[in-house]
Design a protein around this motif. Structure first.
Motif, PDB file in Angstrom:
ATOM      1  N   ALA A  39     -23.296   3.878  26.058  1.00  0.00           N
ATOM      2  CA  ALA A  39     -21.974   3.284  25.794  1.00  0.00           C
ATOM      3  C   ALA A  39     -21.046   3.617  26.954  1.00  0.00           C
ATOM      4  CB  ALA A  39     -21.392   3.817  24.486  1.00  0.00           C
ATOM      5  N   GLY A  40     -19.979   2.827  27.072  1.00  0.00           N
ATOM      6  CA  GLY A  40     -18.988   3.113  28.099  1.00  0.00           C
ATOM      7  C   GLY A  40     -18.228   4.384  27.779  1.00  0.00           C
ATOM      8  N   TYR A  41     -17.939   5.206  28.808  1.00  0.00           N
ATOM      9  CA  TYR A  41     -17.146   6.417  28.583  1.00  0.00           C
ATOM     10  C   TYR A  41     -15.953   6.535  29.537  1.00  0.00           C
ATOM     11  CZ  TYR A  41     -19.415   8.921  32.549  1.00  0.00           C
ATOM     12  OH  TYR A  41     -19.869   9.325  33.780  1.00  0.00           O
ATOM     13  N   ALA A  42     -15.871   5.700  30.529  1.00  0.00           N
ATOM     14  CA  ALA A  42     -14.694   5.636  31.400  1.00  0.00           C
ATOM     15  C   ALA A  42     -14.596   4.188  31.876  1.00  0.00           C
ATOM     16  CB  ALA A  42     -14.811   6.597  32.568  1.00  0.00           C
ATOM     17  N   LEU A  43     -13.908   3.358  31.097  1.00  0.00           N
ATOM     18  CA  LEU A  43     -13.865   1.917  31.348  1.00  0.00           C
ATOM     19  C   LEU A  43     -12.574   1.522  32.058  1.00  0.00           C
ATOM     20  CD1 LEU A  43     -15.215   0.642  27.903  1.00  0.00           C
ATOM     21  CD2 LEU A  43     -16.500   1.052  30.009  1.00  0.00           C
ATOM     22  N   TYR A  44     -12.647   0.422  32.778  1.00  0.00           N
ATOM     23  CA  TYR A  44     -11.494  -0.179  33.456  1.00  0.00           C
ATOM     24  C   TYR A  44     -10.805   0.820  34.384  1.00  0.00           C
ATOM     25  CZ  TYR A  44     -12.381  -4.045  30.373  1.00  0.00           C
ATOM     26  OH  TYR A  44     -12.986  -5.085  29.725  1.00  0.00           O
ATOM     27  N   GLN A  45     -11.593   1.551  35.155  1.00  0.00           N
ATOM     28  CA  GLN A  45     -11.078   2.509  36.123  1.00  0.00           C
ATOM     29  C   GLN A  45     -10.705   1.772  37.409  1.00  0.00           C
ATOM     30  OE1 GLN A  45     -13.657   5.004  38.784  1.00  0.00           O
ATOM     31  NE2 GLN A  45     -13.145   6.580  37.270  1.00  0.00           N
TER      32      GLN A  45
ATOM     33  N   SER B 288     -14.878  12.920  34.481  1.00  0.00           N
ATOM     34  CA  SER B 288     -15.276  14.201  33.912  1.00  0.00           C
ATOM     35  C   SER B 288     -16.519  14.026  33.049  1.00  0.00           C
ATOM     36  CB  SER B 288     -14.138  14.771  33.063  1.00  0.00           C
ATOM     37  OG  SER B 288     -14.580  15.845  32.277  1.00  0.00           O
ATOM     38  N   ARG B 289     -17.319  15.088  32.952  1.00  0.00           N
ATOM     39  CA  ARG B 289     -18.482  15.054  32.063  1.00  0.00           C
ATOM     40  C   ARG B 289     -18.065  15.168  30.592  1.00  0.00           C
ATOM     41  NH1 ARG B 289     -21.413  19.212  32.183  1.00  0.00           N
ATOM     42  NH2 ARG B 289     -20.202  20.578  33.548  1.00  0.00           N
ATOM     43  N   VAL B 290     -16.805  15.513  30.339  1.00  0.00           N
ATOM     44  CA  VAL B 290     -16.295  15.574  28.972  1.00  0.00           C
ATOM     45  C   VAL B 290     -15.888  14.163  28.551  1.00  0.00           C
ATOM     46  CG1 VAL B 290     -14.552  16.543  27.438  1.00  0.00           C
ATOM     47  CG2 VAL B 290     -15.479  17.923  29.304  1.00  0.00           C
ATOM     48  N   ILE B 291     -16.589  13.602  27.566  1.00  0.00           N
ATOM     49  CA  ILE B 291     -16.359  12.215  27.143  1.00  0.00           C
ATOM     50  C   ILE B 291     -15.206  12.189  26.136  1.00  0.00           C
ATOM     51  CG2 ILE B 291     -17.375  10.196  26.031  1.00  0.00           C
ATOM     52  CD1 ILE B 291     -20.096  11.131  27.003  1.00  0.00           C
ATOM     53  N   SER B 292     -14.155  11.438  26.446  1.00  0.00           N
ATOM     54  CA  SER B 292     -12.967  11.422  25.593  1.00  0.00           C
ATOM     55  C   SER B 292     -12.771  10.107  24.858  1.00  0.00           C
ATOM     56  CB  SER B 292     -11.717  11.721  26.438  1.00  0.00           C
ATOM     57  OG  SER B 292     -11.576  10.763  27.472  1.00  0.00           O
ATOM     58  N   SER B 293     -13.605   9.095  25.109  1.00  0.00           N
ATOM     59  CA  SER B 293     -13.433   7.813  24.430  1.00  0.00           C
ATOM     60  C   SER B 293     -14.793   7.161  24.238  1.00  0.00           C
ATOM     61  CB  SER B 293     -12.498   6.889  25.231  1.00  0.00           C
ATOM     62  OG  SER B 293     -13.076   6.570  26.489  1.00  0.00           O
ATOM     63  N   GLY B 294     -14.818   6.177  23.352  1.00  0.00           N
ATOM     64  CA  GLY B 294     -16.041   5.436  23.111  1.00  0.00           C
ATOM     65  C   GLY B 294     -16.901   6.062  22.031  1.00  0.00           C
TER      66      GLY B 294
ATOM     67  N   CYS C 127      11.944  48.503  39.007  1.00  0.00           N
ATOM     68  CA  CYS C 127      11.964  48.171  40.437  1.00  0.00           C
ATOM     69  C   CYS C 127      10.570  48.046  41.040  1.00  0.00           C
ATOM     70  CB  CYS C 127      12.762  49.175  41.274  1.00  0.00           C
ATOM     71  SG  CYS C 127      14.531  49.177  40.926  1.00  0.00           S
ATOM     72  N   ASP C 128       9.499  48.351  40.291  1.00  0.00           N
ATOM     73  CA  ASP C 128       8.163  48.246  40.860  1.00  0.00           C
ATOM     74  C   ASP C 128       7.750  46.789  41.031  1.00  0.00           C
ATOM     75  OD1 ASP C 128       7.582  50.903  41.301  1.00  0.00           O
ATOM     76  OD2 ASP C 128       5.636  50.776  40.294  1.00  0.00           O
ATOM     77  N   THR C 129       6.909  46.560  42.022  1.00  0.00           N
ATOM     78  CA  THR C 129       6.419  45.220  42.330  1.00  0.00           C
ATOM     79  C   THR C 129       5.039  45.012  41.720  1.00  0.00           C
ATOM     80  OG1 THR C 129       7.671  45.102  44.390  1.00  0.00           O
ATOM     81  CG2 THR C 129       5.779  43.625  44.180  1.00  0.00           C
ATOM     82  N   VAL C 130       4.846  43.859  41.094  1.00  0.00           N
ATOM     83  CA  VAL C 130       3.552  43.485  40.525  1.00  0.00           C
ATOM     84  C   VAL C 130       3.120  42.168  41.165  1.00  0.00           C
ATOM     85  CG1 VAL C 130       3.970  44.666  38.347  1.00  0.00           C
ATOM     86  CG2 VAL C 130       4.636  42.263  38.589  1.00  0.00           C
ATOM     87  N   ARG C 131       1.866  41.798  40.926  1.00  0.00           N
ATOM     88  CA  ARG C 131       1.361  40.545  41.480  1.00  0.00           C
ATOM     89  C   ARG C 131       0.917  39.603  40.360  1.00  0.00           C
ATOM     90  NH1 ARG C 131      -2.271  42.107  46.890  1.00  0.00           N
ATOM     91  NH2 ARG C 131      -0.519  42.987  48.101  1.00  0.00           N
ATOM     92  N   VAL C 132       1.010  38.309  40.643  1.00  0.00           N
ATOM     93  CA  VAL C 132       0.563  37.273  39.716  1.00  0.00           C
ATOM     94  C   VAL C 132      -0.462  36.410  40.440  1.00  0.00           C
ATOM     95  CG1 VAL C 132       1.277  35.516  38.071  1.00  0.00           C
ATOM     96  CG2 VAL C 132       2.949  37.180  38.915  1.00  0.00           C
ATOM     97  N   THR C 133      -1.606  36.175  39.808  1.00  0.00           N
ATOM     98  CA  THR C 133      -2.555  35.178  40.302  1.00  0.00           C
ATOM     99  C   THR C 133      -2.712  34.109  39.228  1.00  0.00           C
ATOM    100  OG1 THR C 133      -4.487  36.369  39.450  1.00  0.00           O
ATOM    101  CG2 THR C 133      -3.792  36.872  41.701  1.00  0.00           C
ATOM    102  N   ILE C 134      -3.272  32.986  39.598  1.00  0.00           N
ATOM    103  CA  ILE C 134      -3.376  31.845  38.688  1.00  0.00           C
ATOM    104  C   ILE C 134      -4.835  31.405  38.573  1.00  0.00           C
ATOM    105  CG2 ILE C 134      -2.704  29.445  38.270  1.00  0.00           C
ATOM    106  CD1 ILE C 134      -0.414  31.416  37.925  1.00  0.00           C
ATOM    107  N   GLN C 135      -5.262  31.155  37.347  1.00  0.00           N
ATOM    108  CA  GLN C 135      -6.539  30.492  37.076  1.00  0.00           C
ATOM    109  C   GLN C 135      -6.213  29.037  36.749  1.00  0.00           C
ATOM    110  OE1 GLN C 135      -8.268  31.416  33.300  1.00  0.00           O
ATOM    111  NE2 GLN C 135     -10.342  30.815  33.888  1.00  0.00           N
ATOM    112  N   SER C 136      -6.844  28.098  37.433  1.00  0.00           N
ATOM    113  CA  SER C 136      -6.529  26.684  37.225  1.00  0.00           C
ATOM    114  C   SER C 136      -7.796  25.855  37.355  1.00  0.00           C
ATOM    115  CB  SER C 136      -5.473  26.221  38.241  1.00  0.00           C
ATOM    116  OG  SER C 136      -5.048  24.902  37.965  1.00  0.00           O
ATOM    117  N   TRP C 137      -7.983  24.922  36.425  1.00  0.00           N
ATOM    118  CA  TRP C 137      -9.223  24.155  36.392  1.00  0.00           C
ATOM    119  C   TRP C 137      -8.992  22.791  35.757  1.00  0.00           C
ATOM    120  CZ3 TRP C 137      -7.461  27.601  32.958  1.00  0.00           C
ATOM    121  CH2 TRP C 137      -7.551  27.295  31.608  1.00  0.00           C
ATOM    122  N   ASN C 138      -9.979  21.908  35.925  1.00  0.00           N
ATOM    123  CA  ASN C 138      -9.967  20.590  35.307  1.00  0.00           C
ATOM    124  C   ASN C 138     -10.961  20.557  34.144  1.00  0.00           C
ATOM    125  OD1 ASN C 138      -8.098  19.110  37.027  1.00  0.00           O
ATOM    126  ND2 ASN C 138      -9.654  19.302  38.629  1.00  0.00           N
TER     127      ASN C 138
END
Length: 770
Positions: free
Chosen positions: A205-211, A227-233, A372-383
């Motif tokens: 079946a179609g899973y990413a149509l009219y792209q 994406s390999r994650v099918i969201s429609s159809g 007054c102490d300094t801390v660090r922030v990192t980011i996790q980011s994904w699709n």
């Protein structure tokens, strides 16, 4: 036989719930998901109707001009999501050329009796004539337009191959090449097809149509790997495995062609997968690895604000990010908060909440990060579809602190002691009067850690607003609620153990038989000495006798109550929930106690916060007083105080300009128009406003602290107050201060707020007249 296709992406469809011989019901009524734009075609074509169908047999009904011209036409295919109906000829009917008609369906099971299948619920039109459809919201149908004697003018495209044809990841570009002798038009769409996750034959079946392609030439079309994650159809919800093979179909036409939805414009000619032949599609195989997950690696370019932050503040991390994001916080080269959900995120910004300085996780658990102490922030980011735990999904790429590059992290400095609440009140919560002065419970900035009750000079004192004794009482653990017993003793709630109530004279906890526990954030005492406590964590209102013995729970099921108020004349106790709505119950313990407030009407619910701020559920963290018919409720998250007039049943935002407004205290008799004192939890200050009118509150406390850092600038125009200290607007243009990036923003007549310039460019000075 050609089959008609549709333009819109397929919606996620409901599967069959099992075959039943019972008559149709509203729950099994066929529902058609109308296609847009309307499918077109000719007599003899096949119309595919999409929706949710619970049955094994179907009939099609064709309607024009409020009358049927074909009834009980057997469907040629029936599934949980698709019914195929042969398009009837219009010869011998009243249907003109190019007419738009409507199609409905009847769905039933093999073993249904004739009577079963004739119930109205078996029909998508509920057995009604078209003239009645508009008045029945449950009626669903599909419109269809007969072609005006043409097939759209397309030449069926023939496909040769895709490149690359294997090893691709979501977001990659695949180029589909036309076969020799075939030319693509100047318009095109890519259609991606797959099996289900298990690779079951017949599930194609179609899973990413009219792209929309990224590039179109006469010989090639560039399509983006979904994406390999099918969201429609039909296979919605499945995730295709690594290495899965999928198919690409091309739809192409030239601008101006009357019907780009004609089957001749599709390489597969609108046919189902089982009827495809060579040239109808090309195959593409996903990679067997996730080595390129989160490609490119997310990066950080800056953070605002970068200094002077308190727990609970929001910092904005700028950089380059994917569709999802979480925040990771580091101190002393160790993580102390991992996988914190971002407040918000976009492709260029992630908002993170500054954690408490008290570490409860990791190698440094039990340590409090110094001011007054300094801390660090990192980011996790994904699709979606990425392996979010792959190193390439983290800005620091899974490396340890010493190996980080500048784009791997952002640095944030906690506020110094004299920044946190102005240096004299520490997360001030509730207040009460003591010999004309104000006593304040210092819960601690950031949600705990304070230990004192401070005394502030009252409004009639010559030094009104001065903190005359920062430790009037001490030894508490995050004190929050404070009031007087009838004998003059103070009653104080704090977080000692699981939560305690303290008698200031006995200096011991009430013998509360395990109650209150649950973060008791507020307390009030009535005329006979009964204490009423709001247990925020338990979601309850409890009562105790004058000796501190637990009596009963009066109310339960309240969303984070942090404020109570009483009316002895009416014999009721008032309280608020997290949304800032008002409730009340009787003060007396009886057989009905506790009243269950999960049904708000049981507890006389009044929509105050939810009425003033209808789009948010985060309003108050305590603060409730009653002045005559008017209730005042702190709107902590909106830096304001709400007013609810019970005589007119009206609610409004009344007092503004108080950051994280929390505790409330009325001066004098509550029957007139007294002054209202408000603690600013964020600033460590007390504000005041007369309740005769609404408007901005004025700063009451004098929390200025001298500092040995920096030098004062004599020009008054360059000085301003911020959190109780005098600061200069001087900054270094190269570091971001310029005419387009101003240093300051005027808040109200009493103080300035820091704008977009970094606080690190501002020098703290001795208090001076400004």
């Amino acid at each position: 036989m050609a089959k008609l296709v549709f333009v819109a992406l397929l919606v996620a469809l409901i599967g069959m719930q099992g075959v039943s011989a019972d008559p149709c019901t509203a729950a099994t009524n066929p529902e058609i998901s109308a296609q847009s734009p309307i499918p077109t075609g000719l007599g003899g074509d096949t119309l595919q109707i999409f929706g949710a169908f619970q049955g094994t047999k179907a009939n099609c009904f064709w309607w024009y001009n409020n009358a049927a011209y074909v009834l009980y036409q057997p469907a040629t295919f029936v599934s949980a999501s698709t019914i195929e109906c042969p398009v009837p000829s219009t010869s011998g009917t009243d249907v003109p050329d190019c007419a738009t008609v409507s199609v409905t369906v009847q769905v039933y099971n093999d073993d249904d009796t004739f009577a079963d299948r004739q119930t109205n619920e078996c029909f998508s039109h509920w057995g009604q004539a078209p003239s009645q459809w508009a008045t029945n919201p449950d009626v669903t149908f599909q419109e269809f337009q007969y072609d005006c004697g043409n097939t759209g003018g397309c030449t069926v495209p023939v496909l040769d191959h895709a490149a690359p044809a294997a090893g691709v990841h979501a977001g990659d570009t695949v180029t589909v090449h036309a076969a020799a002798g075939t030319a693509f038009g100047d318009e095109a769409r890519c259609h991606w097809w797959s099996t289900n996750a298990a690779g079951t034959a017949g599930s194609e079946a179609g899973y990413a149509l009219y792209q929309t392609p990224t590039a179109i030439t006469s010989s090639s079309i560039d399509c983006t790997v979904p994406s390999r994650v099918i969201s429609s159809g039909n296979n919605a919800g499945d995730t295709l495995p690594l290495g899965a093979t999928v198919w690409v179909v091309i739809q192409t036409w030239n601008t101006g062609e009357p019907n780009p939805q004609s089957v001749d414009c599709f390489s597969h000619e609108g046919q189902s997968y089982g009827s495809w032949s060579a040239g109808d599609s090309v195959t593409v195989q996903y990679s067997n690895t996730v080595a390129n997950a989160c490609n490119p690696v997310p990066t950080i370019s800056g953070v605002l604000p970068s200094v002077g932050v308190n727990p609970g503040d929001t910092v904005t991390i700028s950089g380059s990010f994917h569709a999802n994001a979480r925040c990771l916080w580091w101190w002393n080269q160790n993580a102390y908060v991992l996988y914190q959900t971002a407040v918000s995120h976009s492709a260029t910004e992630v908002e993170c909440t500054v954690p408490s300085r008290s570490i409860t996780f990791g190698d440094d658990s039990g340590i409090t990060i110094p001011p007054c102490d300094t801390v660090r922030v990192t980011i996790q980011s994904w699709n979606a579809g990425d392996n979010a735990q792959a190193n390439t999904c983290f800005t620091h790429e899974g490396q340890t602190w010493p190996s980080w590059a500048s784009q791997d992290y952002a640095e944030v400095e906690y506020a110094c002691d004299n920044d946190m609440g102005g240096g004299c009140l520490d997360g001030p919560f509730d207040m009460t009067w003591e010999n004309g002065n104000i006593l304040v419970a210092n819960e601690g900035a950031g949600g705990g850690g304070g230990s004192t009750i401070a005394e502030v000079a009252g409004p009639t004192a010559a030094n009104a607003g001065d903190v005359v004794d920062p430790s009037f009482l001490s030894g508490f653990n995050g004190p929050s609620g404070i009031t007087h017993q009838n004998n003059g003793n103070l009653i104080i709630t704090d977080d000692q153990g699981t939560g305690s109530i303290w008698d200031s004279t006995a200096a011991t906890a009430f013998p509360s038989a395990g109650q209150p526990g649950g973060n008791p954030n507020a307390v009030r005492v009535n005329f006979n000495g009964t204490a009423f406590v709001a247990n925020a964590a338990f979601g309850s209102i409890s009562s105790f006798d004058a000796a501190g013995n637990f009596l009963c729970e009066l109310a339960s099921g309240v969303n984070t109550p942090q404020a109570v108020e009483i009316d002895d004349t009416l014999g009721v106790v008032y309280f608020t929930d997290w949304q800032g709505d008002l409730y009340w119950v009787d003060q007396t313990c009886d057989a009905t106690s506790p009243v269950d407030c999960t049904t708000p009407a049981n507890c006389n619910h009044v929509a105050v916060g939810s009425s003033v701020y209808p789009t948010t559920s985060d309003v108050t963290q305590g603060g409730l007083v009653k002045a005559g018919a008017v209730f005042y409720i702190s709107a902590y998250f909106q830096d304001a105080v709400l007013a609810y007039d019970s005589s007119t049943s009206t609610a409004s935002e009344c007092i503004t300009g108080v950051q994280e407004a929390r505790g409330l205290l009325l001066e004098g008799s509550p029957s007139g128009a007294p002054d209202l004192y408000i603690t600013s939890y964020a600033e460590g200050e007390i504000y005041v406003r007369n309740t005769a009118t609404c408007g901005a509150a004025s700063l009451y406390t004098n929390c200025q602290q001298a500092s040995a850092n920096g030098m004062c600038i004599p020009e008054a125009a360059n000085l301003f107050y911020y959190k109780g200290v005098v600061m200069t607007t001087n900054c270094v243009a190269a570091d971001g201060c310029n005419a387009g990036n101003p240093d300051l923003v005027l808040g109200n007549t009493n103080y300035y707020k820091v704008g977009s310039a970094k606080e690190g460019h501002m020098t703290k000075c001795e208090p001076a007249a400004v």
